[in-house]
Write a protein that holds these residues in place. Sequence first.
Motif, PDB file in Angstrom:
ATOM      1  N   MET A  34       0.834  -1.188   0.000  1.00  0.00           N
ATOM      2  CA  MET A  34       0.000   0.000   0.000  1.00  0.00           C
ATOM      3  C   MET A  34       0.871   1.240   0.000  1.00  0.00           C
ATOM      4  O   MET A  34       2.024   1.197   0.443  1.00  0.00           O
ATOM      5  N   THR A  35       0.314   2.331  -0.474  1.00  0.00           N
ATOM      6  CA  THR A  35       1.081   3.564  -0.549  1.00  0.00           C
ATOM      7  C   THR A  35       0.247   4.732  -0.060  1.00  0.00           C
ATOM      8  O   THR A  35      -0.932   4.850  -0.397  1.00  0.00           O
ATOM      9  N   ILE A  36       0.851   5.592   0.764  1.00  0.00           N
ATOM     10  CA  ILE A  36       0.235   6.863   1.122  1.00  0.00           C
ATOM     11  C   ILE A  36       1.101   7.971   0.539  1.00  0.00           C
ATOM     12  O   ILE A  36       2.235   7.730   0.104  1.00  0.00           O
ATOM     13  N   THR A  37       0.578   9.164   0.526  1.00  0.00           N
ATOM     14  CA  THR A  37       1.342  10.312   0.053  1.00  0.00           C
ATOM     15  C   THR A  37       1.632  11.232   1.226  1.00  0.00           C
ATOM     16  O   THR A  37       0.719  11.626   1.963  1.00  0.00           O
ATOM     17  N   TYR A  38       2.902  11.543   1.416  1.00  0.00           N
ATOM     18  CA  TYR A  38       3.329  12.452   2.484  1.00  0.00           C
ATOM     19  C   TYR A  38       4.173  13.548   1.854  1.00  0.00           C
ATOM     20  O   TYR A  38       5.199  13.266   1.237  1.00  0.00           O
TER      21      TYR A  38
END
Length: 256
Positions: free
Chosen positions: A1-5
Amino acid sequence: MTITYKNTPVFYSTKGTGNPLVLLHGFLESHKIWLPFTDKLSSERQVILIDLPGHGQSGTLSDVHNMELMAEVVREVLNNIGISEASIAGHSMGGYVSLAFYEKFPTMVKALALINSTSEEDSEERKFNRDRAISLVQKNKRSFVSMAISNLLTKKNDQKFKGELNILKEEGQKLTENSITAALKGMKIRTNKTELLAQFKGQKIIVAGQKDPVMSFNSVKRVAKKTNSTLKTFPDGHLSFIENEADLLEIMLLID
């Protein structure tokens, strides 16, 4: 999974439920170092693997990835999952990030495990070597990555675990020059966290290799005694997750 920071992708994976354990990799590594441990650990609890900035599938956030910035990324992942408290185990640089995380977010930490890591800052000699490493990366990244990973083991184990090291080197070669130097700069400026670790009231485990070529065993022993941490030792080098996989798993199963 990937989040954006901060407009940058951060990769993580999670498996299992309850009593979260965050596993943080070291310099030039990725979450993949923990895959051999994940099935067993996740059968008893939730396990979260994170690619720290500039490593694995996570992007580069800055010219300098200090430990506090990396700790903020870890918190962002935990917030995204909905976790308010977790135990954290970190290998080498991941241990530095674990301590920075505790300093910034003390109520979120249940237990700490430093694997082939320390609470102390870089010595002046080590800082000088970081600068040399940055220069070498800029001249010949491929040569630096290969040499840096080979230097983590004794000569005997460098041959014994040649296949595993080649996989590590392949992963390391995927990193950009900027991401490698950002981590080197961040490790160079980290501060001493020994008193902080001594004040931590939760479970504290330090895993050390007696023949670690880059982490003084006597220094780590001193830190463990000063901070009242449980010291677990192996007769090998800096990569206990490879050199002592089965025994390290048994220790990790004891983390609160």
